[in-house]
Design a protein around this motif. Structure first.
Motif, short mmCIF file in Angstrom:
data_model
loop_
_atom_site.label_atom_id
_atom_site.label_comp_id
_atom_site.label_asym_id
_atom_site.label_seq_id
_atom_site.Cartn_x
_atom_site.Cartn_y
_atom_site.Cartn_z
N THR A 39 -3.81 5.96 6.99
CA THR A 39 -4.37 7.14 6.34
C THR A 39 -4.42 8.31 7.31
OG1 THR A 39 -5.75 5.59 5.13
CG2 THR A 39 -6.28 7.90 4.89
N LEU A 60 -1.93 4.16 -10.50
CA LEU A 60 -2.47 5.04 -9.46
C LEU A 60 -2.14 6.50 -9.78
CD1 LEU A 60 -1.77 3.24 -6.08
CD2 LEU A 60 -3.98 3.80 -7.09
N SER A 78 -1.95 -5.14 -1.63
CA SER A 78 -2.23 -3.92 -0.87
C SER A 78 -3.37 -4.22 0.09
CB SER A 78 -2.57 -2.76 -1.79
OG SER A 78 -3.93 -2.82 -2.16
N THR A 122 3.17 1.57 -3.37
CA THR A 122 2.44 1.99 -4.57
C THR A 122 2.00 3.44 -4.45
OG1 THR A 122 0.44 1.03 -3.63
CG2 THR A 122 1.60 -0.29 -5.25
N ALA A 123 1.58 3.85 -3.23
CA ALA A 123 1.14 5.23 -3.06
C ALA A 123 2.31 6.20 -3.24
CB ALA A 123 0.50 5.41 -1.69
N LEU A 163 -3.24 11.64 -2.43
CA LEU A 163 -2.58 10.58 -1.67
C LEU A 163 -3.60 9.70 -0.96
CD1 LEU A 163 -0.08 9.21 -0.67
CD2 LEU A 163 0.16 10.93 1.10
N THR A 219 0.84 -1.20 0.00
CA THR A 219 0.00 0.00 0.00
C THR A 219 0.87 1.25 0.00
OG1 THR A 219 -1.66 -1.19 1.27
CG2 THR A 219 -1.84 1.19 1.25
N ARG A 256 -6.57 9.08 -1.86
CA ARG A 256 -7.19 8.22 -2.86
C ARG A 256 -6.26 7.08 -3.26
NH1 ARG A 256 -11.33 8.11 -6.97
NH2 ARG A 256 -10.46 7.06 -8.77
N ALA A 257 -4.97 7.41 -3.42
CA ALA A 257 -4.01 6.37 -3.82
C ALA A 257 -3.90 5.29 -2.75
CB ALA A 257 -2.65 7.00 -4.08
N LEU A 258 -3.95 5.67 -1.48
CA LEU A 258 -3.82 4.69 -0.41
C LEU A 258 -5.01 3.73 -0.38
CD1 LEU A 258 -2.54 6.91 2.53
CD2 LEU A 258 -1.32 5.01 1.50
N GLU A 295 -7.25 3.09 -2.93
CA GLU A 295 -7.77 2.58 -4.21
C GLU A 295 -7.71 1.05 -4.23
OE1 GLU A 295 -9.46 3.69 -6.66
OE2 GLU A 295 -9.35 1.70 -7.54
N GLY A 350 1.72 1.46 -9.14
CA GLY A 350 2.00 2.85 -8.78
C GLY A 350 1.76 3.79 -9.95
#
Lengths: 342, 325
Positions: free
Chosen positions: B303, B183, B271, B87-88, B241, B84, B243-245, B247, B180
């Motif tokens: 988060t 994303l 993830s 990739t973020a 960020l 997680t 949203r990336a975490l 997704e 990544g």
């Protein structure tokens, strides 16, 4: 005065709602579980309803969910791709019988190799999934396939990322065939894979196998046929290399010893017949032995009787496999002895 | 202002009614705000309680171990947490500069007729469902990565000492780097549209005076536009960020969903969100389900930490900029 009138209206509305619910319940039975059986079950129930019998409302929430729902008593039947042990069934007061068959089929993506060309044995398959055989030109694979030109290509294993009855049958077979698999990985609807990538559902595995060069995965037979995937031959317990086919699955069902399996607790992998396909898969139905609503259980059994006796053509059209008559007879006598639906 | 003047002129009963209206309004608005807090708190609490048995059973090892075995019922979180975060981070490394470029181009460089249509196109991109990005990733981008990018990375960066381990490995095309990048593509519309909007809010006199002093476009952006919009820009970045975490769909298509720990960015991973989406429906033992809920709680905490750090950074920036919010 006004309040009384509101009360009266509420009471009438309530009675009507209950009445409507009851009327519906008589025409409808509910089930939940295995996603594998969903396409054929929904086709059967559509045809059954069209003939003016009852409506079967089935939710494909997964085998684990099906077991949980029937245990909670929220559905009339549960469907699972993994049989429950007789002790667990007895504890929950459940009966269990097989409904329809499919199979797990290894599929590959190797340039120049077509469907039904590559030969695999159980131990080789286990070593590939253990990550011990790493390339397609490994001596073990070359020795099995003298006529094929196997490339120096890295093997990518593709497995399911979600828990699944398909996985259960696959790893059950690998555990039967390879002591090392049994000890290191074991069996279940999900396992800790030694290698590879995970796709969600048959479609996820199929998509990965189609995209990744040098990959091998396992999907349901119906999925292989409908998507024209490159399947392999697999050596069965009798030593012959068999192609996944309806005849080979029925041979597995006929050679499996259903008569001596209590509550049909039998996984048809590595079946002994000469023509038997080694990784046949079964969907089991779970129902209460003493149902709360005997009338509904009776309707459910009538539906299953109809599918076992008259549903073969419909299941064949969707590439599912029906049980041979001898097994159907055993299932029906099991009902008579165990499920009190009168 | 006019309202208070008027209420002073109204007869007593009407004024009281109005005051009562005010109180009701305050109550409703306050309840709406409290509702958010309550939902947040209760969600965290229920995940904590749901995951508690897993935390108790595995202890600290839950965060440090790499095994995930439904057969022996041992579950640990390092692989999905690592996946997680990695990739973020990759997504932000790509998305922030690109979004900044888009926003600067649209506001400072592009001719006026181009701004509206390109801006609308970016906002349209933000509306594309994530499953579309996932499928595009798997069917189009993964083969491209495995045929060209991964082998090239393996042959060049992968041979370097120390950082080589990040870029070496079989060219599957599926893995943390691909996830990544996907994303990044997904969060660029969010970050760039926030940046574009706030850049446009800089008062023209500020910008014009800088130009009048002989500043280049870059100097104007760096020394006038960015300081003026700093907090909103950071806010936009952290929106992306967040949203990336979290997704799920797009990531699960291209990440490989393998509970295997690997430092290499080319290797498949997992993830938190993808693991929950994949496995929750068929988690057939209590501890399996509890471990997945515990993972959900971990994502919540991660988060929260990220957003708290963002807020702290904002405060520090604001102080350095001389109290401007």
């Amino acid at each position: 005065m006004q309040i009384t009138r509101i009360w009266l209206a509420l009471c009438i509305a309530g009675t009507m709602a209950v009445g409507a619910g009851r009327a519906e319940a008589q025409q409808q039975i509910t089930g939940a579980g295995s996603t594998f059986v969903y396409p054929v079950l929904s086709k059967w129930s559509a045809e059954y309803a069209r003939q003016g019998k009852l409506q079967v409302n089935y939710q494909s929430i997964g085998s684990g969910g099906g077991i949980a729902q029937i245990k909670a008593g929220t559905v009339d039947f549960g469907a699972s791709d993994m049989p429950m042990a007789p002790a667990d069934l007895a504890q929950a007061g459940l009966a269990q019988f097989p409904l329809v068959m499919g199979a797990d089929v290894p599929v590959v993506n190797i340039a120049g190799i077509g469907a039904g060309e590559l030969k695999l044995t159980g131990p080789v398959l286990a070593d590939i999934f253990l990550g011990k055989i790493k390339t397609w030109n490994d001596p073990a694979l070359v020795a099995l396939n003298p006529g094929l030109k196997l490339p120096d290509l890295r093997i990518t294993v593709v497995h399911r990322s979600d828990g699944s009855g398909t996985t259960f049958n696959w790893v059950n077979y690998l555990s039967k065939i390879s002591p090392e698999w049994k000890q290191k990985v074991g069996e279940g609807t999900a396992v800790s894979w030694p290698t590879g990538v995970g796709g969600k559902g048959n479609e996820g595995v199929a998509a990965y196998v189609e995209r990744l060069k040098g990959s091998i995965g396992y999907v349901e037979y119906a999925y292989v046929i409908q998507n024209k995937m490159t399947y392999t031959l697999l050596q069965n317990a009798a030593g012959s290399f068999v192609k996944p086919s309806v005849a080979a699955f029925q041979a597995a069902a006929a050679s499996a010893d259903w008569a001596h399996a209590q509550d049909f607790n039998l996984v048809m992998t590595n079946a002994p017949g000469a023509e038997a396909y080694p990784i046949a898969a079964t969907t089991f139905i779970l129902m209460y032995k003493q149902p709360k609503d005997a009338a509904r259980a009776k309707s459910a059994l009538a539906f299953f009787r109809w599918t076992l006796e008259n549903g073969q053509a419909m299941s064949a059209a969707l590439d599912y496999v029906s049980f041979p008559d001898i097994v159907v007879k055993q299932i029906e006598s099991y009902w008579a002895a165990n499920i009190h639906a009168e | 202002m006019s309202a208070s003047v008027h209420s002073g002129l109204l007869p007593g009963a009407a004024a009281r009614r109005r005051r009562r209206g005010d109180a009701a309004f305050r109550l409703v608005a306050g309840a709406a705000a409290l509702l958010v807090l309550a939902v947040l708190g209760l969600a965290a609490l229920s995940m904590l309680l749901g995951g508690l048995p897993a935390f108790q059973r595995f202890g600290l090892h839950f965060f440090l171990g790499t095994e995930w075995d439904p057969v022996t019922k041992r579950f640990t979180a390092l692989v999905p947490v690592y996946g997680t975060l990695v990739t973020a981070v990759i997504a932000m490394l790509i998305a922030v500069p690109v979004s900044f470029g888009i926003a600067v181009f649209l506001n400072e460089v592009a001719p006026a007729w181009m701004r509206a249509p390109v801006g609308a196109a970016i906002e349209l991109l933000a509306g594309v469902p994530s499953i579309i990005y996932g499928m595009w990733g798997l069917f189009v981008f993964v083969p491209f990565m495995s045929d060209y990018v991964d082998p090239w990375l393996d042959a060049t960066l992968g041979q370097l000492p120390a950082i080589g381990v990040l870029f070496s490995g079989p060219p599957l095309g599926i893995g943390m780097l691909t996830a990544g990048i996907i994303l990044a593509i997904m969060v660029i519309p969010f970050i760039s549209s926030v940046m574009r909007d706030v850049f446009a809010l800089v008062p023209p006199p500020l910008r014009e005076s800088a130009f009048a002093l002989g500043a280049t476009r870059w100097e104007v952006v760096r020394q006038v536009v960015l300081p003026y919009t700093r907090s909103a820009v950071v806010g936009g970045i952290f929106l992306g960020l967040g949203r990336a975490l979290g997704e799920t769909m797009a990531v699960t298509f291209v990440l490989g969903n393998a509970h295997e720990f690997s430092l290499s960015l080319l290797a498949p991973g997992n993830s938190i969100a993808a693991a929950i989406a994949n496995e929750f429906t068929e988690a057939d033992s209590a501890i399996y389900r509890q471990s997945l809920i515990a993972l959900g709680f971990v994502l919540f905490v991660v988060t929260f930490i990220v957003l708290a750090v963002a807020k702290l950074m904002l405060l520090r920036l604001a102080r350095r900029a001389g109290g401007r919010p």
